[in-house]
Structures are given as structure tokens and as C-alpha cells.
Design an enzyme around this catalytic site. Structure first.
Site, PDB file in Angstrom:
ATOM      1  CB  SER A  14      -0.930   0.095   1.232  1.00  0.00           C
ATOM      2  OG  SER A  14      -1.485   1.345   1.478  1.00  0.00           O
ATOM      3  CB  SER A  16      -3.191   4.816   1.350  1.00  0.00           C
ATOM      4  OG  SER A  16      -3.619   4.616   0.057  1.00  0.00           O
ATOM      5  CE  LYS A  64      -9.649   1.703  -6.753  1.00  0.00           C
ATOM      6  NZ  LYS A  64      -9.338   2.581  -7.822  1.00  0.00           N
ATOM      7  N   GLY A 129     -10.652  -2.113 -18.126  1.00  0.00           N
ATOM      8  CA  GLY A 129     -11.023  -2.594 -16.714  1.00  0.00           C
ATOM      9  C   GLY A 129     -11.349  -1.321 -15.891  1.00  0.00           C
ATOM     10  CB  ALA A 131      -7.661   1.776 -14.034  1.00  0.00           C
ATOM     11  CE1 TYR A 208       2.820   3.401  -7.100  1.00  0.00           C
ATOM     12  CE2 TYR A 208       0.650   3.660  -8.425  1.00  0.00           C
ATOM     13  CZ  TYR A 208       1.574   3.229  -7.102  1.00  0.00           C
ATOM     14  OH  TYR A 208       0.992   2.458  -6.197  1.00  0.00           O
ATOM     15  N   GLY A 229       1.862   7.745 -13.599  1.00  0.00           N
ATOM     16  CA  GLY A 229       0.556   7.958 -12.525  1.00  0.00           C
ATOM     17  C   GLY A 229       0.675   8.496 -11.047  1.00  0.00           C
TER      18      GLY A 229
END
Length: 246
Positions: A14, A16, A64, A129, A131, A208, A229
């Protein structure tokens, strides 16, 4: 103490937690922390929400879409895209109130907009997809027509082998929404005819890691402008923080 966090599965790599933890330390925000909540099934979300300290959540794959069933409201972008990656948690009439947002769209739009030139009239979206949904929403908002390009035939898209010099010449923005080229499979790239790219093209990769994918390397070799990204990732995270505190 206010607790924020990320739900998804798995969450071993992650971005985040590190990002928000460093932000809290940098800005001397002592009453907030950010945790990872790896959920093997979306029904486990109720256990996370049972914690009264939970003040906001980010959402990543594979939840999501599934998470929307647990929300009271969606913002316009999330509803149009059909996916949520940020949840604001508040209270309404004495009960918890959860509102879903899609900050991926915000991050993509704000990172793309400064790069657009007058000759960037049409786009190719590589992949169809999850994204790609946010990318399509943003291009529609910016009134940029696009063609979706896929490996296997689906309605409303063309195949990679159908790409011609004419299509590449008239579609100056090329956006990779697939995971191709992501570490450790850094040699992979979308099978487009890169030799048709020119200086007028803008190649944008949602990947990214690595910083420059094979897709971007090949586009740059033809003189195209390139963008990865990473800024989109930062912008969508900052937008989450804004939403949680607004």
C-alpha cells in the site's frame, strides 16, 4: 484520535499508509492515524465501521464496486463511474452516514489538464478494466472523444491489431489503464505500433512503479511527451484528505 484507513485485499504494498503517516508527522497532526484493513470479503467492512474512531476510508481493489452497497450516498463522479475509492463517514439524524467519492477521476483530470495542447483533440484508452472507468469519465468531462483499445473483442472497443497509422495520427493522447509494465514485469507493454507516434503525442501511463514504464520509454523514443501515474496518486490522496475534513 481520528482513524483513517484503506480497505482492500491484499494490501501488502500500500502507498496510502506511508503517505498519510508522513503527512501527519510533517504537518504535526497528532490526533490522526492511518491504518490498513485487509478484508478477505467485503462483508468484513461492518467490523471496521463498528470502530467509532473511523472517520474516513480509502477503497482499493477488489472492492471499489462492491463497497457501494454499504453506502448511503454517492457523489456525481462516483455514480457516473460506478466505482468508489474514498468514503466520508459522518452522521445524519443520529445515525452513521457514509458517502462515496471517486478521487481517481479528480487526480487524473488535474494531472492531465496542464499537459493538454490545442492539437490534443482525441484519445486512445488502452484497456477497459476498472481503471478505465475514471479515465472515460474525465475525457467526457473535458469533451475529448476517445476510442478504447483491448486485447479481446468487447462491444464499443477495437482490438490492438486494428490500430492503424491513421488512428494513431488522429488520436494524439494515449492513456494506458492496464497494469502492463508494473514492477516486477517491467518489460511488458501494450502492443501498439509505437513507430507511428510523433512529437504531437502525449503518452500517459497510470502505472507509477517503475517511474518510466516500457510504454513510456517507447513513446518518448518517438518524441512524444510522457507522464506517469505518480502525480495522479498524490492528487487523489490529497483529495481524500480534503473530503474527510470538509
Amino acid at each position: 484520535m481520528r482513524t483513517f484507513g484503506l480497505i482492500g485485499y491484499p494490501l501488502a504494498h500500500s502507498f496510502s499508509k506511508k503517505y498519510f503517516t508522513e503527512q501527519f508527522e510533517r504537518d504535526q497532526i497528532a490526533d490522526c492515524n492511518y491504518e490498513l484493513f485487509p478484508l478477505e470479503k467485503i462483508a468484513d467492512l461492518t467490523g471496521v465501521l463498528a470502530n467509532p474512531a473511523i472517520s474516513g476510508l480509502n477503497v482499493t481493489i477488489p472492492y471499489k464496486v462492491e463497497v457501494m452497497a454499504y453506502l448511503n450516498e454517492l457523489d456525481a463522479a462516483a455514480a457516473a463511474i460506478g466505482a468508489v475509492n474514498c468514503i466520508a463517514i459522518g452522521e445524519k439524524e443520529g445515525k452513521p452516514f457514509l458517502k462515496g467519492y471517486n478521487t481517481d477521476a479528480y487526480g487524473f483530470q488535474e494531472s492531465l489538464r496542464p499537459l493538454l495542447k490545442p492539437f490534443h483533440q482525441k484519445a486512445l484508452i488502452l484497456g477497459d478494466g476498472g481503471a478505465a472507468k475514471a479515465v472515460k469519465y474525465v475525457l467526457n468531462q473535458l469533451q475529448i472523444p476517445f476510442i478504447t483499445v483491448v486485447r479481446k473483442a468487447v462491444e464499443g472497443a477495437i482490438l490492438y491489431e486494428d490500430l492503424t497509422e491513421e488512428i494513431l495520427r488522429t488520436h494524439q493522447i494515449i492513456i494506458n489503464t492496464t497494469p502492463l509494465g508494473t514492477f516486477p514485469n517491467v518489460e511488458a507493454s501494450a502492443p501498439i505500433p509505437y513507430h507511428f507516434l510523433r512529437a504531437e503525442h502525449l503518452a500517459y501511463d497510470l502505472v507509477y512503479n517503475p517511474e518510466e514504464t516500457s510504454f513510456l520509454q517507447q513513446a518518448r523514443a518517438q518524441g512524444a511527451a510522457t507522464k506517469n501515474g505518480m502525480e495522479m496518486l498524490y492528487l487523489q490522496a490529497d483529495r481524500s484528505w480534503y473530503i474527510w475534513n470538509s
